[in-house]
Design a protein around this motif. Structure first.
Motif, PDB file in Angstrom:
ATOM      1  N   THR A   3       1.486  -0.957   0.275  1.00  0.00           N
ATOM      2  CA  THR A   3      -0.286  -0.470   0.137  1.00  0.00           C
ATOM      3  C   THR A   3       0.948   1.870   0.008  1.00  0.00           C
ATOM      4  N   LEU A   4       0.717   2.070  -1.056  1.00  0.00           N
ATOM      5  CA  LEU A   4       1.190   3.251  -0.995  1.00  0.00           C
ATOM      6  C   LEU A   4       0.656   4.482   0.328  1.00  0.00           C
ATOM      7  N   ILE A   5       0.909   5.092   1.430  1.00  0.00           N
ATOM      8  CA  ILE A   5       0.673   6.012   2.047  1.00  0.00           C
ATOM      9  C   ILE A   5       0.917   7.249   1.301  1.00  0.00           C
ATOM     10  N   ARG A  31       4.378  -3.978   4.516  1.00  0.00           N
ATOM     11  CA  ARG A  31       3.740  -4.189   3.859  1.00  0.00           C
ATOM     12  C   ARG A  31       3.370  -2.425   3.575  1.00  0.00           C
ATOM     13  N   LEU A  32       3.814  -1.623   3.886  1.00  0.00           N
ATOM     14  CA  LEU A  32       3.680  -0.038   3.553  1.00  0.00           C
ATOM     15  C   LEU A  32       4.323   0.697   3.224  1.00  0.00           C
ATOM     16  N   THR A  33       4.225   1.705   2.252  1.00  0.00           N
ATOM     17  CA  THR A  33       5.045   2.400   1.204  1.00  0.00           C
ATOM     18  C   THR A  33       4.981   4.103   2.369  1.00  0.00           C
ATOM     19  N   ILE A  34       4.864   5.209   2.901  1.00  0.00           N
ATOM     20  CA  ILE A  34       4.903   6.003   3.120  1.00  0.00           C
ATOM     21  C   ILE A  34       5.788   6.930   2.433  1.00  0.00           C
ATOM     22  N   HIS A  35       4.910   7.922   1.800  1.00  0.00           N
ATOM     23  CA  HIS A  35       6.264   8.692   0.572  1.00  0.00           C
ATOM     24  C   HIS A  35       4.416  10.082   1.529  1.00  0.00           C
ATOM     25  N   ASN A  36       5.911  10.982   1.625  1.00  0.00           N
ATOM     26  CA  ASN A  36       5.223  13.051   2.062  1.00  0.00           C
ATOM     27  C   ASN A  36       5.670  12.909   1.365  1.00  0.00           C
ATOM     28  N   LEU A  37       4.707  14.191   0.776  1.00  0.00           N
ATOM     29  CA  LEU A  37       4.985  14.738  -1.026  1.00  0.00           C
ATOM     30  C   LEU A  37       5.503  16.311   0.076  1.00  0.00           C
ATOM     31  N   TYR A  38       5.210  16.910   0.687  1.00  0.00           N
ATOM     32  CA  TYR A  38       6.021  18.106   1.196  1.00  0.00           C
ATOM     33  C   TYR A  38       7.534  17.960   1.842  1.00  0.00           C
ATOM     34  N   GLU A  39       8.023  16.733   2.234  1.00  0.00           N
ATOM     35  CA  GLU A  39       9.194  16.283   2.618  1.00  0.00           C
ATOM     36  C   GLU A  39      10.074  16.397   0.999  1.00  0.00           C
ATOM     37  N   GLN A  40       9.261  15.450   0.444  1.00  0.00           N
ATOM     38  CA  GLN A  40      10.172  14.811  -0.748  1.00  0.00           C
ATOM     39  C   GLN A  40      10.585  16.431  -1.441  1.00  0.00           C
ATOM     40  N   TYR A  41       8.825  17.258  -1.719  1.00  0.00           N
ATOM     41  CA  TYR A  41       8.966  18.169  -2.588  1.00  0.00           C
ATOM     42  C   TYR A  41       8.706  19.732  -1.920  1.00  0.00           C
ATOM     43  N   GLU A  51       7.005  10.013  -9.508  1.00  0.00           N
ATOM     44  CA  GLU A  51       5.718   9.792  -9.033  1.00  0.00           C
ATOM     45  C   GLU A  51       4.965   8.445  -9.504  1.00  0.00           C
ATOM     46  N   GLN A  52       4.163   8.701 -10.482  1.00  0.00           N
ATOM     47  CA  GLN A  52       3.822   7.715 -11.299  1.00  0.00           C
ATOM     48  C   GLN A  52       4.640   5.810 -11.238  1.00  0.00           C
ATOM     49  N   THR A  53       5.699   6.158 -11.413  1.00  0.00           N
ATOM     50  CA  THR A  53       6.764   5.081 -11.226  1.00  0.00           C
ATOM     51  C   THR A  53       6.034   3.898 -10.011  1.00  0.00           C
ATOM     52  N   LEU A  54       5.838   4.970  -8.936  1.00  0.00           N
ATOM     53  CA  LEU A  54       5.163   4.544  -7.448  1.00  0.00           C
ATOM     54  C   LEU A  54       3.731   4.242  -7.101  1.00  0.00           C
ATOM     55  N   LEU A  55       3.308   4.874  -7.888  1.00  0.00           N
ATOM     56  CA  LEU A  55       1.819   4.532  -7.942  1.00  0.00           C
ATOM     57  C   LEU A  55       1.695   3.009  -9.038  1.00  0.00           C
ATOM     58  N   GLU A  56       2.139   2.992 -10.532  1.00  0.00           N
ATOM     59  CA  GLU A  56       2.779   1.977 -10.945  1.00  0.00           C
ATOM     60  C   GLU A  56       2.684   0.380 -10.197  1.00  0.00           C
ATOM     61  N   GLN A  57       3.664   0.599  -8.864  1.00  0.00           N
ATOM     62  CA  GLN A  57       3.795  -0.776  -8.063  1.00  0.00           C
ATOM     63  C   GLN A  57       3.856  -0.832  -6.882  1.00  0.00           C
ATOM     64  N   HIS A  58       1.763  -0.286  -7.050  1.00  0.00           N
ATOM     65  CA  HIS A  58       1.270  -0.448  -5.324  1.00  0.00           C
ATOM     66  C   HIS A  58      -0.645  -0.499  -6.180  1.00  0.00           C
ATOM     67  N   ASP A  59      -0.433  -1.163  -4.945  1.00  0.00           N
ATOM     68  CA  ASP A  59      -2.495  -1.676  -5.490  1.00  0.00           C
ATOM     69  C   ASP A  59      -3.307  -0.832  -5.162  1.00  0.00           C
ATOM     70  N   GLY A  91      -7.686   6.904 -20.075  1.00  0.00           N
ATOM     71  CA  GLY A  91      -7.680   7.563 -21.628  1.00  0.00           C
ATOM     72  C   GLY A  91      -8.178   6.282 -22.313  1.00  0.00           C
ATOM     73  N   THR A  92      -8.158   6.405 -23.253  1.00  0.00           N
ATOM     74  CA  THR A  92      -8.885   4.923 -23.742  1.00  0.00           C
ATOM     75  C   THR A  92      -8.195   3.926 -24.326  1.00  0.00           C
ATOM     76  N   ASP A  93      -8.661   2.636 -23.932  1.00  0.00           N
ATOM     77  CA  ASP A  93      -7.516   1.551 -23.983  1.00  0.00           C
ATOM     78  C   ASP A  93      -6.402   1.514 -22.242  1.00  0.00           C
ATOM     79  N   ILE A  94      -6.820   2.325 -21.636  1.00  0.00           N
ATOM     80  CA  ILE A  94      -5.828   2.603 -20.325  1.00  0.00           C
ATOM     81  C   ILE A  94      -6.453   1.830 -19.079  1.00  0.00           C
ATOM     82  N   GLU A  95      -5.944   0.726 -18.433  1.00  0.00           N
ATOM     83  CA  GLU A  95      -6.255   0.178 -17.431  1.00  0.00           C
ATOM     84  C   GLU A  95      -5.532   0.102 -16.336  1.00  0.00           C
ATOM     85  N   LEU A  96      -4.969   1.084 -16.535  1.00  0.00           N
ATOM     86  CA  LEU A  96      -3.571   1.155 -14.373  1.00  0.00           C
ATOM     87  C   LEU A  96      -3.980   0.624 -13.544  1.00  0.00           C
ATOM     88  N   PHE A  97      -5.057   1.528 -13.577  1.00  0.00           N
ATOM     89  CA  PHE A  97      -6.124   2.085 -11.779  1.00  0.00           C
ATOM     90  C   PHE A  97      -7.666   1.156 -11.704  1.00  0.00           C
TER      91      PHE A  97
END
Length: 186
Positions: A3-5, A31-41, A51-59, A91-97
């Motif tokens: 899980t991505l938090i 089991r959890l990945t903590i991703h702090n946006l204000y710390e990272q950016y 960011e997209q890679t992180l999302l792709e790696q988590h369900d 988008g068309t034929d996009i099933e990532l999520f």
């Protein structure tokens, strides 16, 4: 499955609640990945590919933030706008999520009774958080009921804070089969 938090708190070092929640979640880094946006950016310049890679790696994706003026802090909105791009997230034929679950975990300063149709704010928390549910629906992801801590202001007792941290960890770790999720299809 991890899980991505995605944490979006502009003043996490001064936070009592969100900081305690993260301390509790850090025990489950297997089991959890903590991703702090204000710390990272701190400069608000997002690395979209990262960011997209992180999302792709988590369900499972949980967006954790304090309720700010009945919405999210600005960097989370920017993250949604800049990361969830057409032809990648939708988008068309996009099933990532299609096989992912999205939910939110928030701390709200006011009491639960204030978030009622016939009360102070004239809307319940589900109406206030509806943009996140609609986003999940648009992406054809599952949307899970939010985790909400009400009365998160200065009157929250230490015992109530500890209880919320334990309940939030259970929520974040809850197996898919037991999660109360709603499937949306286009």
């Amino acid at each position: 499955m991890k899980t991505l938090i995605v944490v979006a708190h502009p003043n996490l070092h001064e936070s009592r609640i969100n900081k305690r929640w993260l301390q509790e979640l850090e025990q489950y880094s297997d089991r959890l990945t903590i991703h702090n946006l204000y710390e990272q950016y701190p400069d608000s310049k997002l690395d979209i590919a990262r960011e997209q890679t992180l999302l792709e790696q988590h369900d499972r994706i949980i967006l954790q933030f304090p309720l700010y003026w009945f919405s999210s802090p600005p960097l989370l909105k920017q993250w949604l706008d800049e990361v969830f791009l057409e032809d990648w997230a939708y988008g068309t034929d996009i099933e990532l999520f299609h096989s992912k679950t999205i939910s939110v975990a928030i701390s709200a300063g006011s009491r639960e009774s204030d978030y009622q149709m016939d009360s102070k704010y004239c809307y319940d928390i589900h109406h206030i958080l509806s943009p996140f549910e609609v986003t999940a629906r648009y992406l054809n992801a599952q949307y899970r009921e939010p985790f909400v801590l009400y009365a998160a202001g200065s009157h929250l007792s230490d015992d109530a804070l500890e209880d919320s941290a334990k309940r939030y960890a259970e929520y974040a770790l809850q197996p898919y089969a037991d999660a109360q999720a709603v499937q949306y299809l286009h």
